[in-house]
Motif scaffolding. Structure first.
Motif, PDB file in Angstrom:
ATOM      1  N   ASN A 260     -17.032   3.791  -5.915  1.00  0.00           N
ATOM      2  CA  ASN A 260     -17.123   3.711  -7.380  1.00  0.00           C
ATOM      3  C   ASN A 260     -15.930   4.388  -8.046  1.00  0.00           C
ATOM      4  OD1 ASN A 260     -19.584   2.394  -7.119  1.00  0.00           O
ATOM      5  ND2 ASN A 260     -20.783   4.272  -7.303  1.00  0.00           N
ATOM      6  N   ALA A 261     -15.506   5.545  -7.497  1.00  0.00           N
ATOM      7  CA  ALA A 261     -14.382   6.275  -8.083  1.00  0.00           C
ATOM      8  C   ALA A 261     -13.079   5.492  -7.926  1.00  0.00           C
ATOM      9  CB  ALA A 261     -14.249   7.646  -7.423  1.00  0.00           C
ATOM     10  N   ILE A 262     -12.882   4.874  -6.761  1.00  0.00           N
ATOM     11  CA  ILE A 262     -11.662   4.080  -6.528  1.00  0.00           C
ATOM     12  C   ILE A 262     -11.644   2.854  -7.426  1.00  0.00           C
ATOM     13  CG2 ILE A 262     -10.419   2.700  -4.817  1.00  0.00           C
ATOM     14  CD1 ILE A 262     -11.584   4.654  -2.686  1.00  0.00           C
ATOM     15  N   GLU A 263     -12.787   2.189  -7.536  1.00  0.00           N
ATOM     16  CA  GLU A 263     -12.868   0.999  -8.403  1.00  0.00           C
ATOM     17  C   GLU A 263     -12.521   1.349  -9.847  1.00  0.00           C
ATOM     18  OE1 GLU A 263     -16.207  -1.868  -6.299  1.00  0.00           O
ATOM     19  OE2 GLU A 263     -16.896  -0.266  -7.646  1.00  0.00           O
ATOM     20  N   LYS A 264     -13.079   2.440 -10.326  1.00  0.00           N
ATOM     21  CA  LYS A 264     -12.832   2.859 -11.703  1.00  0.00           C
ATOM     22  C   LYS A 264     -11.375   3.256 -11.903  1.00  0.00           C
ATOM     23  CE  LYS A 264     -14.420   6.166 -15.205  1.00  0.00           C
ATOM     24  NZ  LYS A 264     -15.378   7.284 -15.490  1.00  0.00           N
TER      25      LYS A 264
ATOM     26  N   LYS B 273       0.496   0.037  -5.108  1.00  0.00           N
ATOM     27  CA  LYS B 273       0.096   1.430  -5.036  1.00  0.00           C
ATOM     28  C   LYS B 273      -1.398   1.563  -4.730  1.00  0.00           C
ATOM     29  CE  LYS B 273       2.077   4.401  -7.647  1.00  0.00           C
ATOM     30  NZ  LYS B 273       2.583   5.219  -8.781  1.00  0.00           N
ATOM     31  N   ALA B 274      -2.200   0.665  -5.299  1.00  0.00           N
ATOM     32  CA  ALA B 274      -3.641   0.707  -5.040  1.00  0.00           C
ATOM     33  C   ALA B 274      -3.929   0.394  -3.572  1.00  0.00           C
ATOM     34  CB  ALA B 274      -4.364  -0.280  -5.946  1.00  0.00           C
ATOM     35  N   ILE B 275      -3.256  -0.609  -3.031  1.00  0.00           N
ATOM     36  CA  ILE B 275      -3.454  -0.992  -1.632  1.00  0.00           C
ATOM     37  C   ILE B 275      -3.043   0.155  -0.700  1.00  0.00           C
ATOM     38  CG2 ILE B 275      -2.730  -2.572   0.196  1.00  0.00           C
ATOM     39  CD1 ILE B 275      -2.380  -4.719  -1.986  1.00  0.00           C
ATOM     40  N   ASP B 276      -1.868   0.724  -0.967  1.00  0.00           N
ATOM     41  CA  ASP B 276      -1.374   1.813  -0.113  1.00  0.00           C
ATOM     42  C   ASP B 276      -2.292   3.032  -0.186  1.00  0.00           C
ATOM     43  OD1 ASP B 276       0.755   0.258   0.612  1.00  0.00           O
ATOM     44  OD2 ASP B 276       2.180   1.188  -0.781  1.00  0.00           O
ATOM     45  N   THR B 277      -2.782   3.347  -1.394  1.00  0.00           N
ATOM     46  CA  THR B 277      -3.660   4.502  -1.561  1.00  0.00           C
ATOM     47  C   THR B 277      -4.979   4.298  -0.832  1.00  0.00           C
ATOM     48  OG1 THR B 277      -2.684   4.983  -3.727  1.00  0.00           O
ATOM     49  CG2 THR B 277      -4.821   5.979  -3.241  1.00  0.00           C
ATOM     50  N   ILE B 278      -5.554   3.113  -0.958  1.00  0.00           N
ATOM     51  CA  ILE B 278      -6.820   2.819  -0.284  1.00  0.00           C
ATOM     52  C   ILE B 278      -6.637   2.840   1.235  1.00  0.00           C
ATOM     53  CG2 ILE B 278      -8.567   1.026   0.108  1.00  0.00           C
ATOM     54  CD1 ILE B 278      -8.163   0.277  -2.886  1.00  0.00           C
TER      55      ILE B 278
ATOM     56  N   GLU C  53     -11.281  16.253  -3.013  1.00  0.00           N
ATOM     57  CA  GLU C  53     -10.169  15.716  -2.218  1.00  0.00           C
ATOM     58  C   GLU C  53      -9.840  14.289  -2.609  1.00  0.00           C
ATOM     59  OE1 GLU C  53     -10.686  18.206   1.952  1.00  0.00           O
ATOM     60  OE2 GLU C  53     -11.990  16.490   1.539  1.00  0.00           O
ATOM     61  N   LEU C  54     -10.867  13.487  -2.865  1.00  0.00           N
ATOM     62  CA  LEU C  54     -10.627  12.111  -3.297  1.00  0.00           C
ATOM     63  C   LEU C  54      -9.931  12.092  -4.654  1.00  0.00           C
ATOM     64  CD1 LEU C  54     -10.995   9.058  -2.868  1.00  0.00           C
ATOM     65  CD2 LEU C  54     -13.181   9.263  -4.068  1.00  0.00           C
ATOM     66  N   GLU C  55     -10.390  12.922  -5.563  1.00  0.00           N
ATOM     67  CA  GLU C  55      -9.784  12.981  -6.897  1.00  0.00           C
ATOM     68  C   GLU C  55      -8.326  13.414  -6.808  1.00  0.00           C
ATOM     69  OE1 GLU C  55     -10.379  15.429 -11.085  1.00  0.00           O
ATOM     70  OE2 GLU C  55     -12.108  15.020  -9.811  1.00  0.00           O
ATOM     71  N   ASN C  56      -8.041  14.391  -5.944  1.00  0.00           N
ATOM     72  CA  ASN C  56      -6.658  14.826  -5.764  1.00  0.00           C
ATOM     73  C   ASN C  56      -5.775  13.696  -5.266  1.00  0.00           C
ATOM     74  OD1 ASN C  56      -7.110  17.469  -6.581  1.00  0.00           O
ATOM     75  ND2 ASN C  56      -7.521  18.212  -4.522  1.00  0.00           N
ATOM     76  N   LEU C  57      -6.260  12.943  -4.276  1.00  0.00           N
ATOM     77  CA  LEU C  57      -5.490  11.830  -3.732  1.00  0.00           C
ATOM     78  C   LEU C  57      -5.213  10.767  -4.787  1.00  0.00           C
ATOM     79  CD1 LEU C  57      -7.050  11.250  -0.190  1.00  0.00           C
ATOM     80  CD2 LEU C  57      -4.726  11.996  -0.717  1.00  0.00           C
ATOM     81  N   LEU C  58      -6.221  10.445  -5.577  1.00  0.00           N
ATOM     82  CA  LEU C  58      -6.043   9.426  -6.610  1.00  0.00           C
ATOM     83  C   LEU C  58      -5.068   9.897  -7.686  1.00  0.00           C
ATOM     84  CD1 LEU C  58      -9.740   8.198  -7.012  1.00  0.00           C
ATOM     85  CD2 LEU C  58      -7.873   7.038  -5.824  1.00  0.00           C
ATOM     86  N   ASN C  59      -5.153  11.158  -8.051  1.00  0.00           N
ATOM     87  CA  ASN C  59      -4.243  11.680  -9.076  1.00  0.00           C
ATOM     88  C   ASN C  59      -2.808  11.736  -8.576  1.00  0.00           C
ATOM     89  OD1 ASN C  59      -6.290  12.006 -10.957  1.00  0.00           O
ATOM     90  ND2 ASN C  59      -6.706  14.117 -10.373  1.00  0.00           N
ATOM     91  N   VAL C  60      -2.643  12.144  -7.321  1.00  0.00           N
ATOM     92  CA  VAL C  60      -1.301  12.185  -6.747  1.00  0.00           C
ATOM     93  C   VAL C  60      -0.712  10.786  -6.652  1.00  0.00           C
ATOM     94  CG1 VAL C  60      -0.013  12.633  -4.619  1.00  0.00           C
ATOM     95  CG2 VAL C  60      -1.608  14.338  -5.489  1.00  0.00           C
TER      96      VAL C  60
ATOM     97  N   LYS D 178       1.388   9.278  -9.414  1.00  0.00           N
ATOM     98  CA  LYS D 178       2.748   9.760  -9.673  1.00  0.00           C
ATOM     99  C   LYS D 178       3.687   9.594  -8.486  1.00  0.00           C
ATOM    100  CE  LYS D 178       0.940  13.332 -12.776  1.00  0.00           C
ATOM    101  NZ  LYS D 178       0.844  14.794 -13.028  1.00  0.00           N
ATOM    102  N   HIS D 179       3.137   9.566  -7.274  1.00  0.00           N
ATOM    103  CA  HIS D 179       3.988   9.558  -6.094  1.00  0.00           C
ATOM    104  C   HIS D 179       3.433   8.605  -5.048  1.00  0.00           C
ATOM    105  CE1 HIS D 179       5.262  13.278  -7.956  1.00  0.00           C
ATOM    106  NE2 HIS D 179       4.029  13.724  -7.868  1.00  0.00           N
ATOM    107  N   ALA D 180       4.325   8.167  -4.163  1.00  0.00           N
ATOM    108  CA  ALA D 180       3.880   7.433  -2.986  1.00  0.00           C
ATOM    109  C   ALA D 180       3.295   8.432  -2.007  1.00  0.00           C
ATOM    110  CB  ALA D 180       5.046   6.684  -2.359  1.00  0.00           C
ATOM    111  N   LEU D 181       2.084   8.168  -1.537  1.00  0.00           N
ATOM    112  CA  LEU D 181       1.437   9.115  -0.631  1.00  0.00           C
ATOM    113  C   LEU D 181       2.229   9.299   0.658  1.00  0.00           C
ATOM    114  CD1 LEU D 181      -2.277   8.094  -1.161  1.00  0.00           C
ATOM    115  CD2 LEU D 181      -1.175  10.195  -1.910  1.00  0.00           C
ATOM    116  N   GLY D 182       2.989   8.269   1.021  1.00  0.00           N
ATOM    117  CA  GLY D 182       3.842   8.389   2.196  1.00  0.00           C
ATOM    118  C   GLY D 182       4.883   9.473   2.032  1.00  0.00           C
ATOM    119  N   ASP D 183       5.342   9.692   0.792  1.00  0.00           N
ATOM    120  CA  ASP D 183       6.312  10.767   0.543  1.00  0.00           C
ATOM    121  C   ASP D 183       5.690  12.127   0.838  1.00  0.00           C
ATOM    122  OD1 ASP D 183       8.151   8.895  -0.216  1.00  0.00           O
ATOM    123  OD2 ASP D 183       7.830   9.147  -2.368  1.00  0.00           O
ATOM    124  N   LEU D 184       4.405  12.289   0.472  1.00  0.00           N
ATOM    125  CA  LEU D 184       3.729  13.548   0.755  1.00  0.00           C
ATOM    126  C   LEU D 184       3.579  13.765   2.252  1.00  0.00           C
ATOM    127  CD1 LEU D 184       0.908  13.560  -1.966  1.00  0.00           C
ATOM    128  CD2 LEU D 184       3.230  14.451  -2.120  1.00  0.00           C
TER     129      LEU D 184
END
Length: 315
Positions: free
Chosen positions: A27-31, A55-60, A76-83, A86-92
């Motif tokens: 539900n959080a990802i969909e929203k 970005k949505a595909i890569d994040t999921i 943790e999920l909220e942190n990932l979505l917020n990051v 702004k950034h590609a998660l691969g960079d992190l």
């Protein structure tokens, strides 16, 4: 538009990790991304009336990989979505601290810069409120340096400003009196190395946890040294500590200059050192704010509320 990701190699538990309790994660990802998620025939189907953002595909996909290891908390999920906004998660991931028992991934661009500075500079200052990861990440970098044999020992210290009124009632010598105040450091070490190994390394003096007063007169060679709660040092203590650093050593100084416990009219050594040392290129400075808090979202709200109050904005 649709995009399908195979879940064929996922166990039911891992799929449940991804979905969350009562499908909270889905539900959080969909929203967050404005898409619909459907589980069908061992596939995760992403559905949208428009083109699904890369970005949505890569994040999921990243969240799915994390779900193979552990169930993500709401925070943790909220942190990932917020990051991901702004950034590609691969960079992190490029800045992840790789320990033998776990990998620790920074949760913001500023944390990445912080880790980069620790890797490149001999001395680093990290200033900011609780929950920004300044001490935890420093301990992780110290453990990594020890495991990679870049240093031969870890030294974790803090000033004992409570040695009068508060610590005086506790049993033992100064080191034992300060010990409870170093619990956050111990907790991080136990998480990263395990209780038995930490105790063994302490008994062999590979890891030393001690009050700042014990640093006087020493030269710390081939060590990774962390000075925590540095806002409670006096200028003389800070100078003493910084001049202990020897060959092959690195130091990280952490503190929150808004939380000084020193007696009235006593200047903070941390605050003074930031001004004195600001032009030395081989020293790094990282300033975290409430925006960088990565603990429970309530912690960030509390920090911001106190900031407003202290700035005279009570509305």
């Amino acid at each position: 538009m649709e995009h399908a990701t195979s879940l064929a190699d996922f166990t039911q538990e891992q799929i449940s990790n991804f979905c969350g309790v009562l499908n909270h994660n889905i539900n959080a990802i969909e929203k967050h991304f404005g898409i619909a998620l459907r589980l069908k025939d061992s596939e995760l189907i992403m559905v949208s009336k428009e083109t699904i953002p890369r970005k949505a595909i890569d994040t999921i996909d990243h969240i799915l990989e994390q779900s193979k290891k552990v169930a993500l908390s709401v925070q943790e999920l909220e942190n990932l979505l917020n990051v991901a906004d702004k950034h590609a998660l691969g960079d992190l991931e490029r800045y992840a601290i790789k320990l033998r028992t776990m990998h620790i991934t920074p949760k913001s661009e500023l944390q990445c810069r912080y880790l980069e500075r620790i890797a490149k500079k001999v001395i680093n200052f990290s200033i900011g409120p609780a929950g920004t990861g300044k001490t935890y990440l420093a301990v992780a970098m110290a453990v990594q340096a020890l495991e990679n044999e870049e240093v031969s020992r870890l030294i974790l210290t803090r000033p004992a400003v409570e040695a009068g009124e508060k610590l005086g009632f506790l049993p033992g010598d100064l080191a034992q009196k300060v010990d409870p105040y170093l619990r956050p450091v111990y907790d991080a070490l136990y998480e990263m190395l395990g209780f038995d190994k930490v105790e063994k390394l302490i008994s062999r003096h590979v890891i030393e946890v001690a009050p700042l007063a014990y640093m006087r007169g020493r030269t710390l060679n081939h060590a990774f040294v962390i000075l925590d709660e540095a806002q409670n040092t006096t200028p003389a203590q800070m100078k003493m500590f910084l001049t202990r650093i020897g060959f092959g050593s690195r130091a990280v100084v952490t503190g929150d200059i808004t939380q000084t416990d020193l007696p009235d009219k006593v200047n903070s050594g941390l605050r003074q050192s930031l001004e004195i040392l600001k032009d030395i290129d081989t020293i790094g400075f990282t300033y975290f704010t409430s925006v960088d808090v990565v603990r429970h979202p309530l912690v960030q709200s509390i920090v911001e509320a106190y900031d407003r109050f202290e700035n005279g904005d009570n509305n």
